[in-house]
Design a protein around this motif. Sequence first.
Motif, PDB file in Angstrom:
ATOM      1  N   ILE A 118       0.848  -1.182   0.000  1.00 35.41           N
ATOM      2  CA  ILE A 118       0.000   0.000   0.000  1.00 35.41           C
ATOM      3  C   ILE A 118       0.886   1.235   0.000  1.00 35.41           C
ATOM      4  N   VAL A 119       0.632   2.137  -0.934  1.00 30.85           N
ATOM      5  CA  VAL A 119       1.354   3.411  -0.993  1.00 30.85           C
ATOM      6  C   VAL A 119       0.394   4.514  -0.571  1.00 30.85           C
ATOM      7  N   VAL A 120       0.748   5.232   0.477  1.00 32.81           N
ATOM      8  CA  VAL A 120      -0.082   6.319   0.980  1.00 32.81           C
ATOM      9  C   VAL A 120       0.315   7.608   0.269  1.00 32.81           C
ATOM     10  N   ILE A 121      -0.587   8.145  -0.529  1.00 36.77           N
ATOM     11  CA  ILE A 121      -0.343   9.354  -1.302  1.00 36.77           C
ATOM     12  C   ILE A 121      -0.712  10.597  -0.500  1.00 36.77           C
ATOM     13  N   ASN A 122      -1.776  10.496   0.261  1.00 38.00           N
ATOM     14  CA  ASN A 122      -2.294  11.634   1.029  1.00 38.00           C
ATOM     15  C   ASN A 122      -2.425  11.219   2.487  1.00 38.00           C
ATOM     16  N   ASP A 123      -1.789  11.986   3.387  1.00 39.52           N
ATOM     17  CA  ASP A 123      -1.802  11.623   4.803  1.00 39.52           C
ATOM     18  C   ASP A 123      -3.195  11.653   5.421  1.00 39.52           C
ATOM     19  N   ALA A 124      -4.165  12.251   4.740  1.00 39.94           N
ATOM     20  CA  ALA A 124      -5.542  12.225   5.251  1.00 39.94           C
ATOM     21  C   ALA A 124      -6.064  10.794   5.367  1.00 39.94           C
ATOM     22  N   PHE A 125      -5.447   9.879   4.624  1.00 40.86           N
ATOM     23  CA  PHE A 125      -5.843   8.475   4.692  1.00 40.86           C
ATOM     24  C   PHE A 125      -5.760   7.933   6.109  1.00 40.86           C
ATOM     25  N   TRP A 126      -4.689   8.296   6.831  1.00 45.21           N
ATOM     26  CA  TRP A 126      -4.508   7.755   8.182  1.00 45.21           C
ATOM     27  C   TRP A 126      -5.669   8.146   9.085  1.00 45.21           C
ATOM     28  N   LEU A 127      -6.091   9.381   8.957  1.00 39.17           N
ATOM     29  CA  LEU A 127      -7.189   9.854   9.795  1.00 39.17           C
ATOM     30  C   LEU A 127      -8.499   9.163   9.413  1.00 39.17           C
ATOM     31  N   ARG A 128      -8.730   8.987   8.112  1.00 40.53           N
ATOM     32  CA  ARG A 128      -9.930   8.277   7.683  1.00 40.53           C
ATOM     33  C   ARG A 128      -9.950   6.859   8.251  1.00 40.53           C
ATOM     34  N   LEU A 129      -8.805   6.196   8.215  1.00 39.42           N
ATOM     35  CA  LEU A 129      -8.722   4.819   8.692  1.00 39.42           C
ATOM     36  C   LEU A 129      -8.961   4.746  10.192  1.00 39.42           C
ATOM     37  N   MET A 130      -8.393   5.685  10.940  1.00 39.86           N
ATOM     38  CA  MET A 130      -8.560   5.665  12.388  1.00 39.86           C
ATOM     39  C   MET A 130      -9.995   5.958  12.793  1.00 39.86           C
ATOM     40  N   LEU A 131     -10.630   6.909  12.100  1.00 34.61           N
ATOM     41  CA  LEU A 131     -11.971   7.327  12.488  1.00 34.61           C
ATOM     42  C   LEU A 131     -13.059   6.400  11.974  1.00 34.61           C
ATOM     43  N   SER A 132     -12.847   5.792  10.795  1.00 28.59           N
ATOM     44  CA  SER A 132     -13.960   5.095  10.138  1.00 28.59           C
ATOM     45  C   SER A 132     -13.662   3.672   9.715  1.00 28.59           C
ATOM     46  N   GLY A 133     -12.507   3.138  10.083  1.00 24.86           N
ATOM     47  CA  GLY A 133     -12.221   1.736   9.819  1.00 24.86           C
ATOM     48  C   GLY A 133     -12.255   1.378   8.350  1.00 24.86           C
ATOM     49  N   ASP A 134     -12.952   0.266   8.040  1.00 18.81           N
ATOM     50  CA  ASP A 134     -12.967  -0.184   6.643  1.00 18.81           C
ATOM     51  C   ASP A 134     -13.698   0.809   5.752  1.00 18.81           C
ATOM     52  N   LEU A 135     -14.628   1.567   6.317  1.00 13.88           N
ATOM     53  CA  LEU A 135     -15.272   2.627   5.543  1.00 13.88           C
ATOM     54  C   LEU A 135     -14.241   3.680   5.157  1.00 13.88           C
ATOM     55  N   GLY A 136     -13.379   4.053   6.100  1.00 14.76           N
ATOM     56  CA  GLY A 136     -12.328   5.026   5.808  1.00 14.76           C
ATOM     57  C   GLY A 136     -11.338   4.511   4.778  1.00 14.76           C
ATOM     58  N   PHE A 137     -11.031   3.202   4.842  1.00 18.27           N
ATOM     59  CA  PHE A 137     -10.133   2.616   3.851  1.00 18.27           C
ATOM     60  C   PHE A 137     -10.734   2.711   2.460  1.00 18.27           C
ATOM     61  N   SER A 138     -12.026   2.385   2.351  1.00  9.52           N
ATOM     62  CA  SER A 138     -12.685   2.444   1.038  1.00  9.52           C
ATOM     63  C   SER A 138     -12.710   3.873   0.506  1.00  9.52           C
ATOM     64  N   GLU A 139     -12.939   4.840   1.396  1.00 11.69           N
ATOM     65  CA  GLU A 139     -12.952   6.234   0.960  1.00 11.69           C
ATOM     66  C   GLU A 139     -11.570   6.661   0.472  1.00 11.69           C
ATOM     67  N   GLY A 140     -10.534   6.249   1.196  1.00  8.77           N
ATOM     68  CA  GLY A 140      -9.177   6.574   0.754  1.00  8.77           C
ATOM     69  C   GLY A 140      -8.872   5.998  -0.610  1.00  8.77           C
ATOM     70  N   TYR A 141      -9.352   4.781  -0.862  1.00  7.39           N
ATOM     71  CA  TYR A 141      -9.139   4.152  -2.166  1.00  7.39           C
ATOM     72  C   TYR A 141      -9.885   4.907  -3.261  1.00  7.39           C
ATOM     73  N   MET A 142     -11.145   5.230  -3.025  1.00  4.45           N
ATOM     74  CA  MET A 142     -11.948   5.909  -4.037  1.00  4.45           C
ATOM     75  C   MET A 142     -11.400   7.293  -4.367  1.00  4.45           C
ATOM     76  N   LEU A 143     -10.879   7.982  -3.369  1.00  2.00           N
ATOM     77  CA  LEU A 143     -10.382   9.343  -3.561  1.00  2.00           C
ATOM     78  C   LEU A 143      -8.948   9.393  -4.069  1.00  2.00           C
ATOM     79  N   GLY A 144      -8.288   8.239  -4.137  1.00  2.00           N
ATOM     80  CA  GLY A 144      -6.909   8.225  -4.592  1.00  2.00           C
ATOM     81  C   GLY A 144      -5.906   8.602  -3.519  1.00  2.00           C
ATOM     82  N   ASP A 145      -6.300   8.538  -2.246  1.00  2.00           N
ATOM     83  CA  ASP A 145      -5.374   8.817  -1.151  1.00  2.00           C
ATOM     84  C   ASP A 145      -4.350   7.704  -0.990  1.00  2.00           C
TER      85      ASP A 145
END
Length: 468
Positions: free
Chosen positions: A82-109
Amino acid sequence: MPVATTTQPCVRLAPPFSKSVQPASLFSLAFSNPRSWLASFARTSILSVLSDAISVGHLTVTDSEGSHTYGHYRKGGNTVHIVVINDAFWLRLMLSGDLGFSEGYMLGDIEVEDLKSCMDLWLDNQTGMEETLSSSFARISSAASGLYNSFFGQTKTQARLNAIASYDQSNTLFKAFLSHEMMYSCALWDDAEGGVRGDLEMGPTPGDLEAAQRRKIHHVLRKARVKPGHRILEFGSGWGGLAIEAARTFGCEVDTLTLSIEQKTLAEERIRAAGLEDKIRVHLLDYREIPPEFQNAFDAFVSIEMLEHVGAKHYHTYFKLVDFALKSHDATAVVSASTFPESRYTGYQSEDFMRRYMWPNSCLPSATALITAAQAASHGRFTLEGVENHAAHYPRTLREWGRRLEKNLTQDMLVKEYPALRERANYDAFRKKWQYLFVYAGAGFAKGYITCHMLTFTRQNDCPELCD
């Protein structure tokens, strides 16, 4: 066809204050650049637990600060990068779990080399993830969520996610990946198509999906024991695929219900094209509003992957109406749904990718919950005739949908109906949502995380099929 999870990724937090950073300076840092601080805090917290959480497979995470590896590399084993492009991904993952992971993927984070392997790794380590959950994480993530929303509110990326959540009713979209029958449900694969892994072992061939979906329709109708002249009630029309085949091949009359104007319009077009207007009636109607004249009027009832939208508190009502509509003798009901195994089923299911971006308010039943509701609602007037689990057939169905979507869908096809998709970033997020769905659901079915049951009920004193 919903698939769902009931847990969040579980993170045991590292101490928030290191020896070199005093609370006063941390407070100053947090409020001088809150977005950056929250993302950094989330990153440190998540990375600190992955060594314990990943026991199966091998994970490499790369971001602006370097690469980190977890688990054990084994030749031929599951390896994920996994390559993290945008650090906002970490916050999405911490706050929303698998939902946050899916959002990071869809947004290109993030960029994921192999999304399927990533899903497999997640499910293979689910127990380890759960064991790392701590009450302190729940409290701190809740506080961080409030702080994040207070500072940032409706960001542009969140607006983009909100926009793509609603673009699911386009007939054009579904034509791009469904078979000719337009069945949005699990197909049944046989030796003629190489079985459930035929596409992986021999490659897909034209017409495979159409053959497997026709087989599924015929299997359902045979289980429903329909005969020429029989009258069928269907909850969940889709685009008329089952109703058309029941009328054309089996000689039945069909009343089918839908809540979608788009689906009703196209279903009726297809029915007219088949010359079956006198055999099929499509009703824009909630199943709870069936008319009095439906009482004891039908020889068979069918419902294919609609129960996921009923909700646990309405199962009794659902089967009460099935009992109401079917004849008192020589009548059969066939229902199928994506389901949870009994150990995972709960009437309350928290929001995840499926319930946020694909099917809001959906709820996966369990086979036992449906059987229990059917018996109670009918006061014992149903006999459970058969239980089948078609989960093994779903991953190939989803892979085929994914291939067809990639081949057929273009941005120009959708912008007339959804002008916001003219913006390339919106379209890319929309397309990734569907890619994510097919892989996410496929992994769930393949790993036994979710199941797909078909239940057949007959009337209490009906003869077994072989003796009829």
